[in-house]
Motif scaffolding. Sequence first.
Motif, short mmCIF file in Angstrom:
data_model
loop_
_atom_site.label_atom_id
_atom_site.label_comp_id
_atom_site.label_asym_id
_atom_site.label_seq_id
_atom_site.Cartn_x
_atom_site.Cartn_y
_atom_site.Cartn_z
N LYS A 29 42.38 23.75 -37.09
CA LYS A 29 43.51 24.68 -37.19
C LYS A 29 44.67 24.02 -37.90
O LYS A 29 45.30 24.62 -38.78
N GLY A 83 43.86 23.76 -41.43
CA GLY A 83 43.97 25.10 -42.01
C GLY A 83 45.40 25.47 -42.33
O GLY A 83 45.69 26.07 -43.37
N ALA A 113 46.16 33.39 -39.94
CA ALA A 113 44.83 33.99 -40.12
C ALA A 113 43.92 33.04 -40.89
O ALA A 113 42.74 32.88 -40.55
N TYR A 114 44.47 32.39 -41.91
CA TYR A 114 43.67 31.45 -42.68
C TYR A 114 43.23 30.27 -41.82
O TYR A 114 42.08 29.83 -41.88
N LYS A 142 42.65 30.24 -38.70
CA LYS A 142 41.56 30.72 -37.84
C LYS A 142 40.25 30.77 -38.61
O LYS A 142 39.19 30.48 -38.05
N GLU A 143 40.31 31.13 -39.88
CA GLU A 143 39.10 31.14 -40.72
C GLU A 143 38.53 29.73 -40.85
O GLU A 143 37.31 29.54 -40.84
N ALA A 160 36.77 28.85 -37.67
CA ALA A 160 35.49 29.57 -37.60
C ALA A 160 34.46 28.98 -38.55
O ALA A 160 33.26 28.97 -38.24
N ALA A 161 34.89 28.45 -39.68
CA ALA A 161 33.97 27.87 -40.66
C ALA A 161 33.23 26.68 -40.08
O ALA A 161 32.11 26.37 -40.52
N LYS A 198 34.50 25.10 -47.32
CA LYS A 198 35.42 26.24 -47.27
C LYS A 198 36.74 25.91 -47.95
O LYS A 198 37.22 26.67 -48.79
N ASP A 223 38.17 27.62 -51.33
CA ASP A 223 39.41 28.39 -51.27
C ASP A 223 40.49 27.81 -52.18
O ASP A 223 41.23 28.56 -52.82
#
Length: 107
Positions: free
Chosen positions: A31, A34, A50-51, A53-54, A57-58, A71, A75
């Motif tokens: 996190k 991120g 939100a990013y 959290k992505e 999750a990755a 990821k 990105d």
Amino acid sequence: MTTFDEREKSFEAKYKHDEELQFKVFARRNKLVGMWAAAKMGLTGAAADAYAKEVVAADFDKPGDDDVLEKLRGDFKKRGVSILDAEIRKELERQLPIAKSQIMQQG
């Protein structure tokens, strides 16, 4: 229950606790990374959250950090941000003790 059984249960409980703690630390680290990556890409506020959290999750795709690295690399490339894998790995390493400290403070 024998002393051996009690020791075995104790070791199992410690192992479970340690695994849960490690999971929380790596999720927090991801996190934080991120959020760092979001800032590099110009994301702020809810979009940055939100990013992040992505990114967390990755990490469920594959064991290790390769899925997170892939990821982030993808990105950054999509957003036209030039960054080396070494910089991403350095940030992953830099954030790990910070994440551990934050999780330990939570209790």
